[in-house]
Design a protein around this motif. Structure first.
Motif, PDB file in Angstrom:
ATOM      1  N   THR A   1       1.223 -13.982   7.833  1.00 12.03           N
ATOM      2  CA  THR A   1       2.657 -14.147   8.114  1.00 12.03           C
ATOM      3  C   THR A   1       3.484 -13.547   6.984  1.00 12.03           C
ATOM      4  N   LYS A   2       4.517 -12.799   7.344  1.00  9.49           N
ATOM      5  CA  LYS A   2       5.366 -12.160   6.343  1.00  9.49           C
ATOM      6  C   LYS A   2       6.308 -13.193   5.734  1.00  9.49           C
ATOM      7  N   VAL A   3       6.278 -13.325   4.397  1.00 10.21           N
ATOM      8  CA  VAL A   3       7.151 -14.291   3.719  1.00 10.21           C
ATOM      9  C   VAL A   3       8.242 -13.608   2.902  1.00 10.21           C
ATOM     10  N   ALA A   4       8.056 -12.326   2.593  1.00  8.33           N
ATOM     11  CA  ALA A   4       9.080 -11.551   1.881  1.00  8.33           C
ATOM     12  C   ALA A   4       8.807 -10.082   2.136  1.00  8.33           C
ATOM     13  N   GLU A   5       9.858  -9.269   2.098  1.00  5.84           N
ATOM     14  CA  GLU A   5       9.674  -7.854   2.404  1.00  5.84           C
ATOM     15  C   GLU A   5      10.614  -6.986   1.589  1.00  5.84           C
ATOM     16  N   GLY A   6      10.249  -5.721   1.497  1.00 10.69           N
ATOM     17  CA  GLY A   6      11.089  -4.725   0.848  1.00 10.69           C
ATOM     18  C   GLY A   6      10.784  -3.374   1.459  1.00 10.69           C
ATOM     19  N   HIS A   7      11.587  -2.378   1.132  1.00 11.20           N
ATOM     20  CA  HIS A   7      11.290  -1.031   1.599  1.00 11.20           C
ATOM     21  C   HIS A   7      11.827  -0.034   0.594  1.00 11.20           C
ATOM     22  N   LYS A   8      11.257   1.167   0.648  1.00 17.86           N
ATOM     23  CA  LYS A   8      11.675   2.200  -0.279  1.00 17.86           C
ATOM     24  C   LYS A   8      11.983   3.464   0.499  1.00 17.86           C
ATOM     25  N   ALA A   9      13.200   3.956   0.389  1.00 21.28           N
ATOM     26  CA  ALA A   9      13.546   5.236   0.988  1.00 21.28           C
ATOM     27  C   ALA A   9      13.112   6.360   0.046  1.00 21.28           C
ATOM     28  N   SER A  10      12.850   7.534   0.613  1.00 21.28           N
ATOM     29  CA  SER A  10      12.408   8.648  -0.238  1.00 21.28           C
ATOM     30  C   SER A  10      13.625   9.363  -0.795  1.00 21.28           C
ATOM     31  N   PHE A  11      14.329   8.697  -1.707  1.00 21.01           N
ATOM     32  CA  PHE A  11      15.514   9.360  -2.261  1.00 21.01           C
ATOM     33  C   PHE A  11      15.120  10.468  -3.225  1.00 21.01           C
ATOM     34  N   CYS A  12      13.864  10.468  -3.677  1.00 22.90           N
ATOM     35  CA  CYS A  12      13.415  11.524  -4.577  1.00 22.90           C
ATOM     36  C   CYS A  12      11.930  11.748  -4.360  1.00 22.90           C
ATOM     37  N   LEU A  13      11.597  12.630  -3.433  1.00 20.01           N
ATOM     38  CA  LEU A  13      10.214  12.936  -3.115  1.00 20.01           C
ATOM     39  C   LEU A  13       9.859  14.217  -3.858  1.00 20.01           C
ATOM     40  N   GLU A  14       9.094  14.085  -4.952  1.00 20.91           N
ATOM     41  CA  GLU A  14       8.858  15.252  -5.798  1.00 20.91           C
ATOM     42  C   GLU A  14       7.490  15.184  -6.464  1.00 20.91           C
ATOM     43  N   ASP A  15       7.107  16.286  -7.101  1.00 21.31           N
ATOM     44  CA  ASP A  15       5.860  16.358  -7.853  1.00 21.31           C
ATOM     45  C   ASP A  15       6.106  15.829  -9.264  1.00 21.31           C
ATOM     46  N   THR A  16       5.711  14.567  -9.492  1.00 20.36           N
ATOM     47  CA  THR A  16       5.840  14.001 -10.836  1.00 20.36           C
ATOM     48  C   THR A  16       4.815  14.626 -11.762  1.00 20.36           C
ATOM     49  N   GLN A  17       3.556  14.692 -11.313  1.00 18.81           N
ATOM     50  CA  GLN A  17       2.483  15.330 -12.061  1.00 18.81           C
ATOM     51  C   GLN A  17       1.504  15.955 -11.080  1.00 18.81           C
ATOM     52  N   CYS A  18       0.687  16.892 -11.587  1.00 20.87           N
ATOM     53  CA  CYS A  18      -0.291  17.579 -10.744  1.00 20.87           C
ATOM     54  C   CYS A  18      -1.628  17.676 -11.466  1.00 20.87           C
ATOM     55  N   ASP A  19      -2.678  17.893 -10.671  1.00 24.57           N
ATOM     56  CA  ASP A  19      -3.986  18.152 -11.261  1.00 24.57           C
ATOM     57  C   ASP A  19      -3.939  19.453 -12.060  1.00 24.57           C
ATOM     58  N   GLU A  20      -4.889  19.594 -12.965  1.00 25.85           N
ATOM     59  CA  GLU A  20      -4.937  20.770 -13.819  1.00 25.85           C
ATOM     60  C   GLU A  20      -5.033  22.040 -12.982  1.00 25.85           C
ATOM     61  N   GLY A  21      -4.188  23.004 -13.318  1.00 29.46           N
ATOM     62  CA  GLY A  21      -4.205  24.286 -12.623  1.00 29.46           C
ATOM     63  C   GLY A  21      -3.284  24.366 -11.424  1.00 29.46           C
ATOM     64  N   ILE A  22      -2.623  23.252 -11.066  1.00 29.74           N
ATOM     65  CA  ILE A  22      -1.708  23.248  -9.917  1.00 29.74           C
ATOM     66  C   ILE A  22      -0.271  23.194 -10.403  1.00 29.74           C
ATOM     67  N   GLN A  23       0.548  24.058  -9.873  1.00 25.07           N
ATOM     68  CA  GLN A  23       1.946  24.178 -10.289  1.00 25.07           C
ATOM     69  C   GLN A  23       2.835  23.241  -9.465  1.00 25.07           C
ATOM     70  N   LYS A  24       3.764  22.553 -10.141  1.00 21.91           N
ATOM     71  CA  LYS A  24       4.742  21.732  -9.426  1.00 21.91           C
ATOM     72  C   LYS A  24       5.649  22.622  -8.579  1.00 21.91           C
ATOM     73  N   ARG A  25       5.910  22.167  -7.355  1.00 21.98           N
ATOM     74  CA  ARG A  25       6.754  22.963  -6.454  1.00 21.98           C
ATOM     75  C   ARG A  25       8.044  22.246  -6.063  1.00 21.98           C
ATOM     76  N   TYR A  26       8.051  20.914  -6.139  1.00 19.50           N
ATOM     77  CA  TYR A  26       9.189  20.159  -5.618  1.00 19.50           C
ATOM     78  C   TYR A  26       9.836  19.334  -6.728  1.00 19.50           C
ATOM     79  N   VAL A  27      11.142  19.543  -6.899  1.00 20.09           N
ATOM     80  CA  VAL A  27      11.925  18.813  -7.895  1.00 20.09           C
ATOM     81  C   VAL A  27      13.226  18.392  -7.235  1.00 20.09           C
ATOM     82  N   CYS A  28      13.599  17.123  -7.399  1.00 19.35           N
ATOM     83  CA  CYS A  28      14.780  16.603  -6.714  1.00 19.35           C
ATOM     84  C   CYS A  28      16.093  17.013  -7.379  1.00 19.35           C
ATOM     85  N   ALA A  29      16.039  17.362  -8.640  1.00 20.41           N
ATOM     86  CA  ALA A  29      17.267  17.665  -9.379  1.00 20.41           C
ATOM     87  C   ALA A  29      18.043  18.792  -8.695  1.00 20.41           C
ATOM     88  N   ASN A  30      19.371  18.680  -8.751  1.00 16.54           N
ATOM     89  CA  ASN A  30      20.268  19.700  -8.211  1.00 16.54           C
ATOM     90  C   ASN A  30      20.040  19.955  -6.719  1.00 16.54           C
TER      91      ASN A  30
END
Length: 644
Positions: free
Chosen positions: A528-557
């Motif tokens: 039974t659900k006693v408490a809930e929350g949700h998260k919208a994707s206000f900033c869906l981006e590449d925070t970090q990547c595996d070695e050799g992979i370049q970040k492609r998505y940044v929320c800034a601007n």
């Protein structure tokens, strides 16, 4: 990869010489020796029709015997022609345009095992000899001139050694006068049942091994369950014998391919098996010899398989019409009406990603990338405009659309067909999001925060409903934690909506590209659900990547949003809405549940790993979170309850 110069390549001499196994064997100046520019790069367009046929070989006394055939089939008796899959019948070989039988004089059960495996069946069984003997006596026989010797491990009969030449007799018979017959055992997902027809949804027969990340049934990354945790298999020494053990264990036939180098996506968690060595006859992959020490193995070396599956004929009963390419269009199904088969459309009411996934799988087109409830821009076939299927609800694991729940013959589609007919677009690759359960467990804590600092969160419905009655001087108790979401699929995770459709939130001053990206719930032990929350994707981006992979998505601007393959997006515990409001929750034992992409807004290759559950103990002042597990919901619940 090397580019090849057009001016040096297109000569008559070179073209004639290059009928070889590799381009590298053709005469050239050598790799890297060139005065060409990239404006001279060459390309090819290959004929999609492959050269038909199979080749049998045998080497005896330094002499190589080679025999080519066009096709191999299992021919059922006439009373079984309409039964699918075809699992029993005469084994026939097409040679020089004529179908020929194989003499059973030197035929062994190992040969039958190979034939059944190549047609998608995990095993063979005994059959009623009387029926086939009677049939063979009535017809003229045309025997192939050789026998076949299989070890039982071959993926295809053409890989078996060519046996002895057949000594023909005047009456056209072989030694015992009977053509070869095989009777195969279908896997559980393909076995017909008197009450339910074929299994409506595919379920693995053996819970200790599963396939993940594959675009079609019978393919995927190999994962093994050990001590309640799913892990992968390292590709060191991975071969067709080991892959075939996996395929047969899961109810498929022999393996078509043993894939290495994480060809079907990288897994997460531990690497459970390394240097797997199978004889090919084990009942389970876990029965094979393997090295427990996976030191040096990373998920870049995850092993995968593609298995032979039975021909069910599902692709012939559905099509996509009107699209710009074969991977998209209005969904049209073949159904029986007034005693005849007619094509028609599917009602788009409640049509979503799960239904689209089943359509793409049925057509053999991989994953769904979009599900459309309006298809006015795809004209389709005018003779198929009538709605013939409505109320479709799929779990996503069905092998064909008719296996999903639907209204049957009683069509109900208030909006009608036409422009509102269901449509899909399919793709060979898809993203796959997985939550880092360990980070959630390590970062969970409580914070008492005043209401005056929570006005933006209140506006975005991130607090309990009772918070609306509080004044600014009161406090809310928040269960905070970080979430780190990895994309372990084969394509980038992107919001379904473009920039123009994103929602601007003035209070936080940011855009939401997906309005509900994750659900956070606190459940009682009975669910039974006693408490809930949700998260919208206000900033869906590449925070970090595996070695050799370049970040492609940044929320800034107002940048592009998404998560690149091999990267992860981290929502830190100290940002707004990264919590569950537990102000009204009493002390006790609970379950913390996190679900990513809960509404299936974006297509993924695997939704079963979008769930995470942890055990929680709250004493009114502190909270302890432990045993956080990610994966299939059924297994997580069993492990947390101690019943799995």
């Amino acid at each position: 990869y090397f580019k090849i110069c057009l001016c040096k390549f297109l000569s008559v001499k070179t073209a004639q010489t290059c009928i070889l196994k590799s381009l590298a064997e053709c005469p050239s100046n050598g790799f890297g020796v060139s005065d060409c520019r990239h404006s001279e790069d060459v390309g090819v367009v290959c004929n999609q029709k492959r050269i038909p046929g199979h080749r049998f070989t045998n080497t005896m006394n330094n002499n190589t015997i080679e025999e080519r055939v066009e096709e191999i089939r299992i021919r059922p008796i006439s009373s079984h022609l309409k039964r699918l899959p075809i699992s029993e019948g005469f084994v026939e070989i097409k040679e020089r345009g004529k179908w020929r039988q194989i003499c059973d004089e030197h035929w062994t059960p190992l040969n039958s095992r190979v034939v059944c495996g190549m047609y998608g069946f995990p095993g063979e069984k005994k059959y009623s000899n009387k029926v086939f003997k009677s049939l063979s006596m009535r017809k003229n026989k045309n025997y192939w001139g050789f026998s076949v010797n299989c070890t039982g491990n071959e993926a295809h009969m053409s890989s078996c050694r060519l046996g002895k030449a057949l000594v023909s007799k005047r009456n056209g018979t072989c030694g015992r006068g009977l053509p070869v017959v095989v009777s195969c055992v279908p896997g559980r997902a393909f076995a017909p049942s008197s009450s339910t027809g074929f299994r409506k949804a595919y379920r693995p027969e053996q819970p200790l091994v599963r396939l993940r990340g594959g675009a079609n049934i019978g393919e995927g990354r190999v994962e093994v369950l050990k001590n309640g945790v799913w892990g992968t298999v390292c590709d060191d020494n991975w071969n067709l014998r080991a892959a075939t053990v996996v395929c047969r264990e899961l109810g498929f036939g022999s393996a078509k391919e043993a894939l290495t180098g994480a060809k079907l996506g990288q897994g997460m968690g531990p690497v459970h098996m390394n240097e797997v060595d199978c004889s090919g006859f084990e009942k389970s992959l876990t029965d094979c010899y393997f090295n427990n020490d996976a030191l040096g193995c990373s998920h870049e070396e995850d092993a995968a398989v593609r298995c032979n599956i039975p021909a069910m004929g599902f692709q012939k009963r559905i099509r996509l019409s009107g699209g710009r390419n074969p991977y998209e269009g209005r969904v049209e199904v073949l159904t029986e009406k007034n005693g005849s088969l007619v094509w028609g459309t599917v009602c788009s009411e409640n049509w979503g990603m799960m239904e689209a996934m089943v359509v793409c799988r049925q057509l053999g087109l991989g994953f769904a990338s979009n599900a459309f409830q309006e298809t006015w821009y795809w004209a389709g076939d005018a003779s198929a405009d009538n709605v013939v299927m409505s109320g479709v609800r799929c779990s996503g694991t069905e092998m064909s659309l008719p296996h999903c729940l639907h209204h049957g013959k009683h069509i109900s589609c208030p909006r009608g067909g036409g422009r509102f007919a269901a449509g899909v677009s399919c793709s060979d690759m898809a993203p796959d999001l997985v939550l880092n359960a360990q980070l959630v467990e390590q970062t969970t804590y409580l914070e008492d925060r005043p209401m005056y600092a929570l006005q933006c969160a209140l506006e975005e419905n991130c607090l309990s409903s009772t918070a609306k009655k509080n004044d600014h001087s009161t406090y809310r108790r928040l269960l905070r934690f970080s979430s780190q979401i990895h994309n372990v699929g084969q394509s980038d995770f992107r919001p379904k909506l473009g920039h123009h459709a994103w929602t601007w939130h003035e209070c936080h001053r940011h855009y939401h590209s997906i309005e509900v990206f994750t659900h956070y719930d606190l459940l009682s032990l009975n669910g039974t659900k006693v408490a809930e929350g949700h998260k919208a994707s206000f900033c869906l981006e590449d925070t970090q990547c595996d070695e050799g992979i370049q970040k492609r998505y940044v929320c800034a601007n107002f940048g592009e949003q998404g998560i690149t393959v091999g990267c992860w997006d981290t929502y830190r515990h100290d940002i707004d809405c990264q919590w569950i409001d537990i102000t009204d929750v009493k002390p006790g034992d609970y379950i913390l549940q996190v679900v990513i992409n809960p509404n299936y807004d974006v297509a993924e290759s695997d939704y079963t790993n979008n769930f995470m559950k942890c055990k929680c103990r709250y004493d009114g002042y502190r909270i302890w979170t432990y045993q956080c597990l990610t994966g299939e919901l059924r297994i997580i619940e069993g492990l947390l309850a101690g019943t799995f």
